[in-house]
Design a protein around this motif. Structure first.
Motif, PDB file in Angstrom:
ATOM      1  N   ILE A   1       0.873  -1.164   0.000  1.00  0.00           N
ATOM      2  CA  ILE A   1       0.000   0.000   0.000  1.00  0.00           C
ATOM      3  C   ILE A   1       0.913   1.217   0.000  1.00  0.00           C
ATOM      4  O   ILE A   1       1.853   1.294   0.783  1.00  0.00           O
ATOM      5  N   ARG A   2       0.658   2.146  -0.884  1.00  0.00           N
ATOM      6  CA  ARG A   2       1.493   3.358  -0.956  1.00  0.00           C
ATOM      7  C   ARG A   2       0.663   4.556  -0.516  1.00  0.00           C
ATOM      8  O   ARG A   2      -0.414   4.803  -1.044  1.00  0.00           O
ATOM      9  N   ILE A   3       1.197   5.267   0.455  1.00  0.00           N
ATOM     10  CA  ILE A   3       0.540   6.451   0.997  1.00  0.00           C
ATOM     11  C   ILE A   3       1.389   7.670   0.649  1.00  0.00           C
ATOM     12  O   ILE A   3       2.587   7.684   0.889  1.00  0.00           O
ATOM     13  N   GLY A   4       0.745   8.685   0.100  1.00  0.00           N
ATOM     14  CA  GLY A   4       1.436   9.924  -0.250  1.00  0.00           C
ATOM     15  C   GLY A   4       1.036  11.061   0.667  1.00  0.00           C
ATOM     16  O   GLY A   4      -0.149  11.323   0.835  1.00  0.00           O
ATOM     17  N   VAL A   5       2.029  11.701   1.263  1.00  0.00           N
ATOM     18  CA  VAL A   5       1.786  12.896   2.076  1.00  0.00           C
ATOM     19  C   VAL A   5       2.165  14.099   1.220  1.00  0.00           C
ATOM     20  O   VAL A   5       3.339  14.331   0.946  1.00  0.00           O
ATOM     21  N   LEU A   6       1.160  14.827   0.788  1.00  0.00           N
ATOM     22  CA  LEU A   6       1.356  16.013  -0.041  1.00  0.00           C
ATOM     23  C   LEU A   6       1.163  17.222   0.868  1.00  0.00           C
ATOM     24  O   LEU A   6       0.059  17.487   1.339  1.00  0.00           O
ATOM     25  N   THR A   7       2.250  17.928   1.140  1.00  0.00           N
ATOM     26  CA  THR A   7       2.240  18.911   2.216  1.00  0.00           C
ATOM     27  C   THR A   7       3.010  20.168   1.858  1.00  0.00           C
ATOM     28  O   THR A   7       3.567  20.277   0.765  1.00  0.00           O
ATOM     29  N   ASP A   8       3.055  21.092   2.784  1.00  0.00           N
ATOM     30  CA  ASP A   8       3.815  22.334   2.642  1.00  0.00           C
ATOM     31  C   ASP A   8       5.090  22.188   3.467  1.00  0.00           C
ATOM     32  O   ASP A   8       5.042  22.240   4.684  1.00  0.00           O
ATOM     33  N   MET A   9       6.219  22.014   2.822  1.00  0.00           N
ATOM     34  CA  MET A   9       7.469  21.781   3.538  1.00  0.00           C
ATOM     35  C   MET A   9       8.190  23.066   3.942  1.00  0.00           C
ATOM     36  O   MET A   9       8.985  23.053   4.874  1.00  0.00           O
ATOM     37  N   THR A  10       7.927  24.185   3.273  1.00  0.00           N
ATOM     38  CA  THR A  10       8.690  25.399   3.566  1.00  0.00           C
ATOM     39  C   THR A  10       7.849  26.666   3.645  1.00  0.00           C
ATOM     40  O   THR A  10       8.376  27.714   4.006  1.00  0.00           O
ATOM     41  N   GLY A  11       6.589  26.612   3.323  1.00  0.00           N
ATOM     42  CA  GLY A  11       5.758  27.813   3.289  1.00  0.00           C
ATOM     43  C   GLY A  11       5.069  28.102   4.608  1.00  0.00           C
ATOM     44  O   GLY A  11       5.469  27.614   5.671  1.00  0.00           O
TER      45      GLY A  11
ATOM     46  N   ASP B   1      -1.936   4.765  -3.419  1.00  0.00           N
ATOM     47  CA  ASP B   1      -3.327   4.368  -3.196  1.00  0.00           C
ATOM     48  C   ASP B   1      -4.100   5.422  -2.423  1.00  0.00           C
ATOM     49  O   ASP B   1      -5.302   5.599  -2.619  1.00  0.00           O
ATOM     50  N   VAL B   2      -3.416   6.086  -1.501  1.00  0.00           N
ATOM     51  CA  VAL B   2      -4.048   7.043  -0.590  1.00  0.00           C
ATOM     52  C   VAL B   2      -3.178   8.290  -0.512  1.00  0.00           C
ATOM     53  O   VAL B   2      -1.970   8.192  -0.296  1.00  0.00           O
ATOM     54  N   LEU B   3      -3.791   9.442  -0.670  1.00  0.00           N
ATOM     55  CA  LEU B   3      -3.082  10.712  -0.566  1.00  0.00           C
ATOM     56  C   LEU B   3      -3.631  11.440   0.651  1.00  0.00           C
ATOM     57  O   LEU B   3      -4.838  11.456   0.878  1.00  0.00           O
ATOM     58  N   THR B   4      -2.748  12.043   1.432  1.00  0.00           N
ATOM     59  CA  THR B   4      -3.188  12.735   2.638  1.00  0.00           C
ATOM     60  C   THR B   4      -2.473  14.056   2.850  1.00  0.00           C
ATOM     61  O   THR B   4      -1.502  14.359   2.172  1.00  0.00           O
ATOM     62  N   ASP B   5      -2.963  14.826   3.785  1.00  0.00           N
ATOM     63  CA  ASP B   5      -2.529  16.142   4.236  1.00  0.00           C
ATOM     64  C   ASP B   5      -3.144  17.218   3.351  1.00  0.00           C
ATOM     65  O   ASP B   5      -4.297  17.538   3.532  1.00  0.00           O
ATOM     66  N   VAL B   6      -2.450  17.813   2.418  1.00  0.00           N
ATOM     67  CA  VAL B   6      -2.924  18.855   1.497  1.00  0.00           C
ATOM     68  C   VAL B   6      -3.445  20.083   2.268  1.00  0.00           C
ATOM     69  O   VAL B   6      -4.653  20.266   2.417  1.00  0.00           O
ATOM     70  N   PRO B   7      -2.546  20.934   2.748  1.00  0.00           N
ATOM     71  CA  PRO B   7      -2.951  22.090   3.534  1.00  0.00           C
ATOM     72  C   PRO B   7      -3.419  23.299   2.712  1.00  0.00           C
ATOM     73  O   PRO B   7      -3.336  24.427   3.170  1.00  0.00           O
ATOM     74  N   LEU B   8      -3.908  23.062   1.542  1.00  0.00           N
ATOM     75  CA  LEU B   8      -4.354  24.135   0.662  1.00  0.00           C
ATOM     76  C   LEU B   8      -5.719  23.734   0.102  1.00  0.00           C
ATOM     77  O   LEU B   8      -5.825  22.770  -0.661  1.00  0.00           O
ATOM     78  N   SER B   9      -6.762  24.462   0.475  1.00  0.00           N
ATOM     79  CA  SER B   9      -8.124  24.073   0.102  1.00  0.00           C
ATOM     80  C   SER B   9      -8.330  23.998  -1.401  1.00  0.00           C
ATOM     81  O   SER B   9      -8.975  23.064  -1.889  1.00  0.00           O
ATOM     82  N   SER B  10      -7.791  24.944  -2.150  1.00  0.00           N
ATOM     83  CA  SER B  10      -7.974  24.911  -3.607  1.00  0.00           C
ATOM     84  C   SER B  10      -7.367  23.648  -4.201  1.00  0.00           C
ATOM     85  O   SER B  10      -7.927  23.056  -5.135  1.00  0.00           O
ATOM     86  N   ALA B  11      -6.249  23.211  -3.668  1.00  0.00           N
ATOM     87  CA  ALA B  11      -5.646  21.960  -4.135  1.00  0.00           C
ATOM     88  C   ALA B  11      -6.494  20.771  -3.708  1.00  0.00           C
ATOM     89  O   ALA B  11      -6.652  19.800  -4.463  1.00  0.00           O
ATOM     90  N   ALA B  12      -7.048  20.824  -2.506  1.00  0.00           N
ATOM     91  CA  ALA B  12      -7.897  19.724  -2.026  1.00  0.00           C
ATOM     92  C   ALA B  12      -9.129  19.551  -2.913  1.00  0.00           C
ATOM     93  O   ALA B  12      -9.542  18.420  -3.193  1.00  0.00           O
ATOM     94  N   PHE B  13      -9.710  20.657  -3.378  1.00  0.00           N
ATOM     95  CA  PHE B  13     -10.867  20.550  -4.280  1.00  0.00           C
ATOM     96  C   PHE B  13     -10.497  19.749  -5.525  1.00  0.00           C
ATOM     97  O   PHE B  13     -11.198  18.811  -5.922  1.00  0.00           O
TER      98      PHE B  13
END
Length: 164
Positions: free
Chosen positions: A31-41, A99-111
């Motif tokens: 199972i592959r999990i992706g954390v798509l996040t803000d690392m420096t902003g 398989d699963v993407l999580t975090d995404v601290p930007l609402s426009s990207a989450a949409f």
């Protein structure tokens, strides 16, 4: 940090469970999990490296209890740009086996990622974005909103203050 870790642990456990089919996976791909996040902003302090670390710790906890289920983590910085976030998510779903993407601290990207998750029949767990529209006008069957939102926060405070 402890609350964030618990939140991510629950999210990763839920994500791993959601990605499991009805048959055993021991001999299949991980199972592959992706954390798509803000690392420096601006959101890096409450998401970013802490989200990645929390997901790593949650995967360790999960695999300790389920040693035959392999779980891998990938992470990336969305650079607070919806187009960059969507490009990473599409690549992860189409080419990286996420398989699963999580975090995404930007609402426009989450949409956009919510729509993509539905299109690709993948799972997204938004633990960073706060727009109430994620569970409102942009609600979808392949994602969940695991965080406060822009409707609940002001209503909880204002309603309590008015009643007081």
């Amino acid at each position: 940090m402890i609350a964030r870790r618990r939140l991510l642990q629950a999210g990763v456990a839920t994500a791993a469970s959601a990605a499991l089919p009805a048959r055993p996976r021991a001999a299949e791909r991980p199972i592959r999990i992706g954390v798509l996040t803000d690392m420096t902003g601006v959101y890096a302090a409450n998401t970013g490296p802490g989200s990645v670390l929390g997901a790593k710790l949650a995967i360790e906890d999960f695999t300790r209890h389920h040693p035959t289920i392999k779980v891998e983590l990938v992470s990336a910085d969305l650079q607070l740009k919806p187009d960059v976030a969507l490009g990473i998510a599409a690549d992860w779903f189409d080419n990286q086996g996420v398989d699963v993407l999580t975090d995404v601290p930007l609402s426009s990207a989450a949409f956009a990622i919510g729509d993509l998750a539905k299109q690709k029949d993948k799972v997204a767990i938004f633990t960073g974005a706060a727009s109430a529209d994620i569970t409102g006008t942009h609600c979808g069957p392949n994602h969940l909103h695991w965080v406060y939102d822009t409707w609940s926060m002001p209503h909880a405070v204002v309603d309590a203050a008015v009643k007081g």
